[in-house]
Design a protein around this motif. Sequence first.
Motif, PDB file in Angstrom:
ATOM      1  N   THR A 109      73.124 -46.269 -16.214  1.00  0.00           N
ATOM      2  CA  THR A 109      71.790 -46.541 -15.689  1.00  0.00           C
ATOM      3  C   THR A 109      71.590 -45.749 -14.398  1.00  0.00           C
ATOM      4  OG1 THR A 109      72.473 -48.460 -14.351  1.00  0.00           O
ATOM      5  CG2 THR A 109      71.799 -48.895 -16.634  1.00  0.00           C
ATOM      6  N   ILE A 110      70.327 -45.683 -13.955  1.00  0.00           N
ATOM      7  CA  ILE A 110      70.014 -44.982 -12.703  1.00  0.00           C
ATOM      8  C   ILE A 110      69.093 -45.859 -11.862  1.00  0.00           C
ATOM      9  CG2 ILE A 110      70.402 -42.628 -13.468  1.00  0.00           C
ATOM     10  CD1 ILE A 110      67.470 -42.394 -14.183  1.00  0.00           C
ATOM     11  N   TYR A 111      69.191 -45.687 -10.542  1.00  0.00           N
ATOM     12  CA  TYR A 111      68.334 -46.425  -9.629  1.00  0.00           C
ATOM     13  C   TYR A 111      66.932 -45.806  -9.612  1.00  0.00           C
ATOM     14  CZ  TYR A 111      72.156 -49.257  -7.781  1.00  0.00           C
ATOM     15  OH  TYR A 111      73.174 -50.168  -7.647  1.00  0.00           O
ATOM     16  N   PRO A 112      65.913 -46.584  -9.246  1.00  0.00           N
ATOM     17  CA  PRO A 112      64.523 -46.117  -9.344  1.00  0.00           C
ATOM     18  C   PRO A 112      64.221 -44.805  -8.631  1.00  0.00           C
ATOM     19  CG  PRO A 112      64.546 -48.492  -9.055  1.00  0.00           C
ATOM     20  CD  PRO A 112      65.984 -48.027  -8.901  1.00  0.00           C
ATOM     21  N   GLU A 157      77.949 -44.903  -8.710  1.00  0.00           N
ATOM     22  CA  GLU A 157      78.501 -46.236  -8.523  1.00  0.00           C
ATOM     23  C   GLU A 157      79.075 -46.711  -9.853  1.00  0.00           C
ATOM     24  OE1 GLU A 157      76.888 -50.717  -7.339  1.00  0.00           O
ATOM     25  OE2 GLU A 157      75.490 -49.157  -7.974  1.00  0.00           O
ATOM     26  N   PHE A 158      80.340 -47.086  -9.857  1.00  0.00           N
ATOM     27  CA  PHE A 158      80.961 -47.641 -11.059  1.00  0.00           C
ATOM     28  C   PHE A 158      80.633 -49.134 -11.139  1.00  0.00           C
ATOM     29  CE2 PHE A 158      83.339 -43.819 -10.293  1.00  0.00           C
ATOM     30  CZ  PHE A 158      83.716 -43.367 -11.553  1.00  0.00           C
ATOM     31  N   PHE A 159      80.314 -49.599 -12.347  1.00  0.00           N
ATOM     32  CA  PHE A 159      80.062 -51.027 -12.532  1.00  0.00           C
ATOM     33  C   PHE A 159      80.608 -51.448 -13.887  1.00  0.00           C
ATOM     34  CE2 PHE A 159      76.592 -49.122 -14.781  1.00  0.00           C
ATOM     35  CZ  PHE A 159      76.097 -50.044 -15.692  1.00  0.00           C
ATOM     36  N   GLY A 160      80.648 -52.737 -14.129  1.00  0.00           N
ATOM     37  CA  GLY A 160      81.250 -53.241 -15.355  1.00  0.00           C
ATOM     38  C   GLY A 160      82.671 -53.700 -15.081  1.00  0.00           C
ATOM     39  N   ASP A 172      79.817 -35.869 -11.836  1.00  0.00           N
ATOM     40  CA  ASP A 172      79.583 -36.535 -13.109  1.00  0.00           C
ATOM     41  C   ASP A 172      78.565 -35.763 -13.939  1.00  0.00           C
ATOM     42  OD1 ASP A 172      80.121 -39.191 -14.588  1.00  0.00           O
ATOM     43  OD2 ASP A 172      77.934 -39.048 -14.638  1.00  0.00           O
ATOM     44  N   VAL A 173      78.492 -36.096 -15.221  1.00  0.00           N
ATOM     45  CA  VAL A 173      77.503 -35.474 -16.104  1.00  0.00           C
ATOM     46  C   VAL A 173      76.090 -35.875 -15.715  1.00  0.00           C
ATOM     47  CG1 VAL A 173      77.458 -37.310 -17.843  1.00  0.00           C
ATOM     48  CG2 VAL A 173      77.014 -34.942 -18.529  1.00  0.00           C
ATOM     49  N   MET A 174      75.913 -37.044 -15.063  1.00  0.00           N
ATOM     50  CA  MET A 174      74.589 -37.474 -14.627  1.00  0.00           C
ATOM     51  C   MET A 174      74.115 -36.569 -13.499  1.00  0.00           C
ATOM     52  SD  MET A 174      74.460 -41.642 -14.806  1.00  0.00           S
ATOM     53  CE  MET A 174      76.154 -41.953 -14.258  1.00  0.00           C
ATOM     54  N   ALA A 175      73.273 -35.599 -13.841  1.00  0.00           N
ATOM     55  CA  ALA A 175      72.791 -34.619 -12.879  1.00  0.00           C
ATOM     56  C   ALA A 175      71.478 -34.049 -13.385  1.00  0.00           C
ATOM     57  CB  ALA A 175      73.818 -33.494 -12.686  1.00  0.00           C
ATOM     58  N   CYS A 177      73.061 -43.056  -9.155  1.00  0.00           N
ATOM     59  CA  CYS A 177      73.412 -43.209 -10.572  1.00  0.00           C
ATOM     60  C   CYS A 177      74.539 -44.223 -10.732  1.00  0.00           C
ATOM     61  CB  CYS A 177      73.844 -41.865 -11.159  1.00  0.00           C
ATOM     62  SG  CYS A 177      72.610 -40.557 -10.971  1.00  0.00           S
ATOM     63  N   ARG A 178      74.500 -44.955 -11.853  1.00  0.00           N
ATOM     64  CA  ARG A 178      75.482 -46.009 -12.098  1.00  0.00           C
ATOM     65  C   ARG A 178      76.241 -45.713 -13.391  1.00  0.00           C
ATOM     66  NH1 ARG A 178      73.810 -51.445 -12.595  1.00  0.00           N
ATOM     67  NH2 ARG A 178      75.515 -52.075 -11.205  1.00  0.00           N
ATOM     68  N   TYR A 179      77.567 -45.670 -13.297  1.00  0.00           N
ATOM     69  CA  TYR A 179      78.444 -45.352 -14.426  1.00  0.00           C
ATOM     70  C   TYR A 179      79.112 -46.638 -14.913  1.00  0.00           C
ATOM     71  CZ  TYR A 179      82.194 -43.053 -17.068  1.00  0.00           C
ATOM     72  OH  TYR A 179      83.055 -42.653 -18.057  1.00  0.00           O
ATOM     73  N   ARG A 180      78.839 -47.001 -16.148  1.00  0.00           N
ATOM     74  CA  ARG A 180      79.386 -48.240 -16.688  1.00  0.00           C
ATOM     75  C   ARG A 180      80.824 -48.017 -17.178  1.00  0.00           C
ATOM     76  NH1 ARG A 180      76.509 -52.614 -19.007  1.00  0.00           N
ATOM     77  NH2 ARG A 180      74.649 -51.266 -19.199  1.00  0.00           N
ATOM     78  N   VAL A 181      81.755 -48.832 -16.697  1.00  0.00           N
ATOM     79  CA  VAL A 181      83.147 -48.770 -17.130  1.00  0.00           C
ATOM     80  C   VAL A 181      83.372 -49.856 -18.179  1.00  0.00           C
ATOM     81  CG1 VAL A 181      85.563 -48.899 -16.431  1.00  0.00           C
ATOM     82  CG2 VAL A 181      83.856 -47.952 -14.851  1.00  0.00           C
ATOM     83  N   HIS A 182      83.763 -49.439 -19.378  1.00  0.00           N
ATOM     84  CA  HIS A 182      83.997 -50.395 -20.463  1.00  0.00           C
ATOM     85  C   HIS A 182      85.046 -49.816 -21.408  1.00  0.00           C
ATOM     86  CE1 HIS A 182      81.509 -47.977 -23.278  1.00  0.00           C
ATOM     87  NE2 HIS A 182      80.783 -47.734 -22.206  1.00  0.00           N
ATOM     88  N   GLY A 183      85.561 -50.630 -22.279  1.00  0.00           N
ATOM     89  CA  GLY A 183      86.666 -50.217 -23.135  1.00  0.00           C
ATOM     90  C   GLY A 183      86.305 -49.295 -24.260  1.00  0.00           C
ATOM     91  N   ASP A 184      84.992 -49.093 -24.514  1.00  0.00           N
ATOM     92  CA  ASP A 184      84.583 -48.278 -25.646  1.00  0.00           C
ATOM     93  C   ASP A 184      84.199 -46.861 -25.277  1.00  0.00           C
ATOM     94  OD1 ASP A 184      84.892 -50.431 -27.385  1.00  0.00           O
ATOM     95  OD2 ASP A 184      82.862 -51.151 -26.991  1.00  0.00           O
ATOM     96  N   SER A 185      84.300 -46.492 -23.992  1.00  0.00           N
ATOM     97  CA  SER A 185      83.853 -45.168 -23.588  1.00  0.00           C
ATOM     98  C   SER A 185      84.829 -44.097 -24.052  1.00  0.00           C
ATOM     99  CB  SER A 185      83.701 -45.092 -22.064  1.00  0.00           C
ATOM    100  OG  SER A 185      84.968 -45.081 -21.441  1.00  0.00           O
TER     101      SER A 185
END
Length: 267
Positions: free
Chosen positions: A123-126, A149-152, A175-178, A222-230
């Motif tokens: 996700t990204i901030y406004p 920002e890492f979240f999750g 990061d790729v978010m650019a 920008c927010r990078y979600r950390v999860h087991g499926d990435s």
Amino acid sequence: MSLNAPWMATGQSARTFKSRRKKPTDLISICLTNYNYGCYIIDALDSIAAQTHTALDLVVVDDHSTKDGSVDLITAWMEANQKRFWRASLIVHARNLGPSAARNTAFGHAMGTFVFVMDADNTIYPRALARLHEAARDGGFDATYSQIEFFGREQRLGLADIWDPMQMARENYVDVMALVRRQAWMDVDGYSHIDAGWEDYDFWLKFMDHGLEAGYVPEILCRYRVHGDSRTTNDAWAAHESLRAIMAFRHPELTARARMATQVVKA
């Protein structure tokens, strides 16, 4: 970019919602790629719709999702939110081709001078697109990026810093978010497929091979979600050393200069 590139024949436009308004001069395209992330993609789409920058061209590429109802979810969301965008398009790959091909498909359909790259689980901030676009425009950069920002599963800040080719050749911290100038994507011949990951790192190294410049916006946008499926969790870390060798093979001059600079510092 060759007009006969293989990725151009793989996508089928499932739905397109287009405004009758004249194309804005400050139009930003968003490249949002999805593969079986139906549980996350609405969060990503909502964060895009909430941007303070108004002129947006949304291009979602579904890379042949098979485990969830991603396409139906995206289509329903676009129908409900189409008035927010100058154009909103969903393109579905006929078979799974990987993140590089999905991003290239999105860039190929993008109509903005700049394209923001994003995966469906983030996700990204406004203020993200407005700030990145302002920096790219005022600084004349070929791309701009921010702190993430890492979240999750993890809560921490990323390692983004000022653009330094020598440091980047040693380790990726962007990061790729650019936000990427579409012409720069064409100049480096798009994203390349790399088995087990690091396509984004390879893309930035190609940027440096071509003498292109990226600008760092020192804000958390920008927010990078950390999860087991990435894919990063499952593939890239396990193949870390082999991927580093691949980068050295693909970008020998840059990595050699970085190695020499490290030796000089140690001496």
